[in-house]
Design a protein around this motif. Structure first.
Motif, PDB file in Angstrom:
ATOM      1  N   PRO A 130       0.945  -1.165   0.001  1.00 58.77           N
ATOM      2  CA  PRO A 130      -0.092   0.025  -0.072  1.00 58.77           C
ATOM      3  C   PRO A 130       0.911   1.250   0.042  1.00 58.77           C
ATOM      4  CG  PRO A 130      -0.799  -1.629   1.685  1.00 58.77           C
ATOM      5  CD  PRO A 130       0.339  -2.191   1.069  1.00 58.77           C
ATOM      6  N   LEU A 131       1.844   1.251   0.442  1.00 63.39           N
ATOM      7  CA  LEU A 131       2.862   2.549   0.712  1.00 63.39           C
ATOM      8  C   LEU A 131       3.207   2.802  -0.491  1.00 63.39           C
ATOM      9  CD1 LEU A 131       4.651   2.036   4.141  1.00 63.39           C
ATOM     10  CD2 LEU A 131       2.755   3.751   3.523  1.00 63.39           C
ATOM     11  N   ASN A 132       3.320   2.076  -1.640  1.00 62.88           N
ATOM     12  CA  ASN A 132       4.137   2.336  -3.007  1.00 62.88           C
ATOM     13  C   ASN A 132       3.291   3.732  -3.508  1.00 62.88           C
ATOM     14  OD1 ASN A 132       5.776   0.048  -3.034  1.00 62.88           O
ATOM     15  ND2 ASN A 132       4.422  -1.113  -4.128  1.00 62.88           N
ATOM     16  N   GLU A 133       2.045   3.576  -3.324  1.00 66.55           N
ATOM     17  CA  GLU A 133       1.298   4.836  -3.936  1.00 66.55           C
ATOM     18  C   GLU A 133       1.761   6.130  -3.570  1.00 66.55           C
ATOM     19  OE1 GLU A 133      -0.961   4.292  -6.223  1.00 66.55           O
ATOM     20  OE2 GLU A 133      -0.614   2.026  -6.238  1.00 66.55           O
ATOM     21  N   ALA A 134       2.134   6.305  -2.366  1.00 66.56           N
ATOM     22  CA  ALA A 134       2.903   7.510  -1.859  1.00 66.56           C
ATOM     23  C   ALA A 134       4.294   7.746  -1.698  1.00 66.56           C
ATOM     24  CB  ALA A 134       2.243   7.823  -0.385  1.00 66.56           C
ATOM     25  N   ASP A 135       4.933   6.450  -2.155  1.00 70.03           N
ATOM     26  CA  ASP A 135       6.295   6.708  -2.059  1.00 70.03           C
ATOM     27  C   ASP A 135       7.096   7.712  -2.854  1.00 70.03           C
ATOM     28  OD1 ASP A 135       9.122   4.983  -1.260  1.00 70.03           O
ATOM     29  OD2 ASP A 135       9.277   5.975  -3.276  1.00 70.03           O
ATOM     30  N   PRO A 136       7.788   8.600  -2.513  1.00 73.91           N
ATOM     31  CA  PRO A 136       8.006   9.968  -3.075  1.00 73.91           C
ATOM     32  C   PRO A 136       9.170   9.543  -4.255  1.00 73.91           C
ATOM     33  CG  PRO A 136       9.219   9.962  -0.976  1.00 73.91           C
ATOM     34  CD  PRO A 136       8.173   8.920  -0.922  1.00 73.91           C
ATOM     35  N   ILE A 137       9.919   8.552  -4.061  1.00 75.54           N
ATOM     36  CA  ILE A 137      10.920   8.177  -5.267  1.00 75.54           C
ATOM     37  C   ILE A 137      10.212   7.535  -6.437  1.00 75.54           C
ATOM     38  CG2 ILE A 137      13.200   7.156  -5.702  1.00 75.54           C
ATOM     39  CD1 ILE A 137      13.229   9.503  -3.800  1.00 75.54           C
ATOM     40  N   LEU A 138       9.428   6.475  -5.745  1.00 77.54           N
ATOM     41  CA  LEU A 138       8.557   5.661  -7.216  1.00 77.54           C
ATOM     42  C   LEU A 138       7.707   6.635  -7.777  1.00 77.54           C
ATOM     43  CD1 LEU A 138       8.340   2.941  -8.087  1.00 77.54           C
ATOM     44  CD2 LEU A 138       6.788   2.347  -6.406  1.00 77.54           C
ATOM     45  N   ALA A 139       7.321   7.795  -7.074  1.00 76.86           N
ATOM     46  CA  ALA A 139       6.261   8.699  -7.621  1.00 76.86           C
ATOM     47  C   ALA A 139       6.941   9.564  -8.978  1.00 76.86           C
ATOM     48  CB  ALA A 139       5.741   9.522  -6.582  1.00 76.86           C
ATOM     49  N   LEU A 140       8.223   9.741  -8.730  1.00 78.26           N
ATOM     50  CA  LEU A 140       9.233  10.271  -9.922  1.00 78.26           C
ATOM     51  C   LEU A 140       9.112   9.400 -11.087  1.00 78.26           C
ATOM     52  CD1 LEU A 140      12.010  11.597  -7.497  1.00 78.26           C
ATOM     53  CD2 LEU A 140      10.247  12.918  -8.598  1.00 78.26           C
ATOM     54  N   VAL A 141       8.924   8.255 -11.287  1.00 76.69           N
ATOM     55  CA  VAL A 141       9.079   7.335 -12.234  1.00 76.69           C
ATOM     56  C   VAL A 141       7.745   7.403 -12.789  1.00 76.69           C
ATOM     57  CG1 VAL A 141       9.510   4.755 -12.781  1.00 76.69           C
ATOM     58  CG2 VAL A 141      10.465   5.746 -10.949  1.00 76.69           C
ATOM     59  N   PRO A 142       7.563   7.472 -14.545  1.00 74.00           N
ATOM     60  CA  PRO A 142       6.442   7.429 -14.869  1.00 74.00           C
ATOM     61  C   PRO A 142       5.720   6.171 -14.866  1.00 74.00           C
ATOM     62  CG  PRO A 142       8.428   8.029 -16.545  1.00 74.00           C
ATOM     63  CD  PRO A 142       8.760   7.693 -15.250  1.00 74.00           C
ATOM     64  N   GLU A 143       4.545   6.154 -14.732  1.00 75.22           N
ATOM     65  CA  GLU A 143       3.615   5.105 -14.088  1.00 75.22           C
ATOM     66  C   GLU A 143       3.799   3.871 -14.961  1.00 75.22           C
ATOM     67  OE1 GLU A 143      -0.996   4.077 -12.916  1.00 75.22           O
ATOM     68  OE2 GLU A 143      -0.466   6.364 -13.060  1.00 75.22           O
ATOM     69  N   ALA A 144       4.019   3.939 -16.350  1.00 77.06           N
ATOM     70  CA  ALA A 144       4.060   2.824 -17.160  1.00 77.06           C
ATOM     71  C   ALA A 144       5.331   2.067 -17.035  1.00 77.06           C
ATOM     72  CB  ALA A 144       4.070   3.369 -18.609  1.00 77.06           C
ATOM     73  N   ARG A 145       6.220   2.788 -16.446  1.00 77.85           N
ATOM     74  CA  ARG A 145       7.415   2.116 -16.200  1.00 77.85           C
ATOM     75  C   ARG A 145       7.735   1.719 -15.062  1.00 77.85           C
ATOM     76  NH1 ARG A 145      12.112   4.107 -18.630  1.00 77.85           N
ATOM     77  NH2 ARG A 145      13.104   2.087 -18.318  1.00 77.85           N
ATOM     78  N   ARG A 146       7.026   1.997 -13.961  1.00 77.81           N
ATOM     79  CA  ARG A 146       7.025   1.331 -12.303  1.00 77.81           C
ATOM     80  C   ARG A 146       7.181   0.120 -12.318  1.00 77.81           C
ATOM     81  NH1 ARG A 146       2.849   5.895  -9.815  1.00 77.81           N
ATOM     82  NH2 ARG A 146       4.092   7.589 -10.379  1.00 77.81           N
ATOM     83  N   PRO A 147       6.323  -0.838 -13.248  1.00 78.13           N
ATOM     84  CA  PRO A 147       6.614  -2.340 -13.093  1.00 78.13           C
ATOM     85  C   PRO A 147       7.971  -2.876 -13.010  1.00 78.13           C
ATOM     86  CG  PRO A 147       4.635  -1.696 -14.472  1.00 78.13           C
ATOM     87  CD  PRO A 147       5.366  -0.428 -14.168  1.00 78.13           C
ATOM     88  N   THR A 148       8.802  -2.012 -13.740  1.00 76.27           N
ATOM     89  CA  THR A 148      10.324  -2.710 -13.874  1.00 76.27           C
ATOM     90  C   THR A 148      10.907  -2.453 -12.720  1.00 76.27           C
ATOM     91  OG1 THR A 148      11.354  -0.524 -14.385  1.00 76.27           O
ATOM     92  CG2 THR A 148      10.373  -1.785 -16.118  1.00 76.27           C
ATOM     93  N   MET A 149      10.232  -1.980 -11.555  1.00 76.33           N
ATOM     94  CA  MET A 149      10.862  -1.796 -10.147  1.00 76.33           C
ATOM     95  C   MET A 149      10.032  -2.585  -9.243  1.00 76.33           C
ATOM     96  SD  MET A 149      11.988   2.231 -10.270  1.00 76.33           S
ATOM     97  CE  MET A 149      12.999   2.163  -8.936  1.00 76.33           C
ATOM     98  N   LEU A 150       9.062  -3.434  -9.587  1.00 79.15           N
ATOM     99  CA  LEU A 150       8.303  -3.849  -8.698  1.00 79.15           C
ATOM    100  C   LEU A 150       8.318  -5.281  -8.740  1.00 79.15           C
ATOM    101  CD1 LEU A 150       4.717  -2.458  -9.318  1.00 79.15           C
ATOM    102  CD2 LEU A 150       6.349  -1.722  -7.305  1.00 79.15           C
ATOM    103  N   ALA A 151       8.837  -5.904  -7.483  1.00 76.15           N
ATOM    104  CA  ALA A 151       9.047  -7.290  -7.399  1.00 76.15           C
ATOM    105  C   ALA A 151       7.935  -7.796  -7.150  1.00 76.15           C
ATOM    106  CB  ALA A 151      10.163  -7.643  -6.194  1.00 76.15           C
ATOM    107  N   ARG A 152       7.595  -9.219  -7.705  1.00 77.93           N
ATOM    108  CA  ARG A 152       6.468  -9.920  -7.646  1.00 77.93           C
ATOM    109  C   ARG A 152       6.730 -11.048  -6.748  1.00 77.93           C
ATOM    110  NH1 ARG A 152       8.731 -10.666 -11.999  1.00 77.93           N
ATOM    111  NH2 ARG A 152       8.894 -13.009 -13.215  1.00 77.93           N
ATOM    112  N   GLU A 153       5.578 -11.339  -6.032  1.00 75.25           N
ATOM    113  CA  GLU A 153       5.709 -12.690  -5.176  1.00 75.25           C
ATOM    114  C   GLU A 153       5.448 -13.802  -6.095  1.00 75.25           C
ATOM    115  OE1 GLU A 153       4.897 -13.920  -0.516  1.00 75.25           O
ATOM    116  OE2 GLU A 153       3.509 -12.724  -1.446  1.00 75.25           O
ATOM    117  N   THR A 154       6.366 -14.759  -6.374  1.00 74.76           N
ATOM    118  CA  THR A 154       6.046 -15.822  -7.054  1.00 74.76           C
ATOM    119  C   THR A 154       5.868 -17.046  -6.447  1.00 74.76           C
ATOM    120  OG1 THR A 154       8.700 -15.861  -7.407  1.00 74.76           O
ATOM    121  CG2 THR A 154       7.584 -14.676  -9.149  1.00 74.76           C
ATOM    122  N   ALA A 155       6.226 -17.193  -4.998  1.00 70.11           N
ATOM    123  CA  ALA A 155       6.134 -18.289  -4.246  1.00 70.11           C
ATOM    124  C   ALA A 155       5.712 -17.584  -2.755  1.00 70.11           C
ATOM    125  CB  ALA A 155       7.049 -19.448  -4.323  1.00 70.11           C
ATOM    126  N   PRO A 156       5.346 -18.266  -1.977  1.00 70.42           N
ATOM    127  CA  PRO A 156       5.260 -17.709  -0.772  1.00 70.42           C
ATOM    128  C   PRO A 156       6.606 -17.235   0.037  1.00 70.42           C
ATOM    129  CG  PRO A 156       3.789 -19.616  -0.680  1.00 70.42           C
ATOM    130  CD  PRO A 156       4.689 -19.524  -1.913  1.00 70.42           C
TER     131      PRO A 156
END
Length: 176
Positions: A130-156
């Protein structure tokens, strides 16, 4: 006049590779409370070829969001032949940001690889945090490019962030 081929020095990661550094729960961190996670990913070049000669360093806050207070938040590992890296650590907490802001939990990664005269730096944020939405550094990244910085949970407990060094879907790198 004869020209010579341009080349970079190295890589010589084997000289500084200590496999035990890929486990941040080592030493004084072994008794620290927190959620154990694995951060993994594959490093590829602009053609999508795995970088089997890269080294990744990470820095992170402890589970309480502090960079000090007893948590040793540095790790290093070499990629394998297929460009994969793997760290075992404790999930970091949110950290103070510029002004009175709060940065979402993240792990900073520096990648050293063939063809790079200087390392590149990015962050692994945790998808669905939830805090990703308000992160001041992540907010500087264009929305379309943010997924390149998002780790996804691939297993527990296993978080995957693939790093593309250039080309289509290039990872967002920070200028620090």
């Amino acid at each position: 006049m004869t020209t010579t081929a341009s080349q970079t020095a190295g890589p010589y990661w084997h000289i500084i590779d200590h496999p035990e550094w890929a486990d941040l729960r080592r030493g004084e961190n072994a008794a620290m409370a927190g959620t154990t996670i694995t951060l993994t990913g594959q490093i590829t070049d602009g053609d999508g070829t795995p970088c089997g000669d890269a080294m990744v360093e990470i820095w992170q806050a402890g589970p309480d969001g502090a960079y000090e207070a007893g948590f040793h938040g540095f790790g290093r590992c070499a990629s394998d032949d297929q460009g994969w890296f793997r760290f075992t650590t404790l999930k970091p907490g949110p950290v103070p940001g510029p002004g009175n802001s709060l940065q979402a939990p993240h792990i900073t990664l520096a990648v050293f690889a063939r063809g790079l005269m200087n390392h590149v730096t990015t962050r692994a944020y945790f998808a669905a945090e939830p805090l990703n939405e308000a992160d001041p550094i992540l907010a500087l990244v264009p929305e379309a490019r943010r997924p390149t910085m998002l780790a996804r949970e691939t297993a527990p407990g296993v978080w995957t962030l693939d790093i593309r060094l250039q080309g289509a879907d290039e990872t967002v790198f920070l200028d620090i």
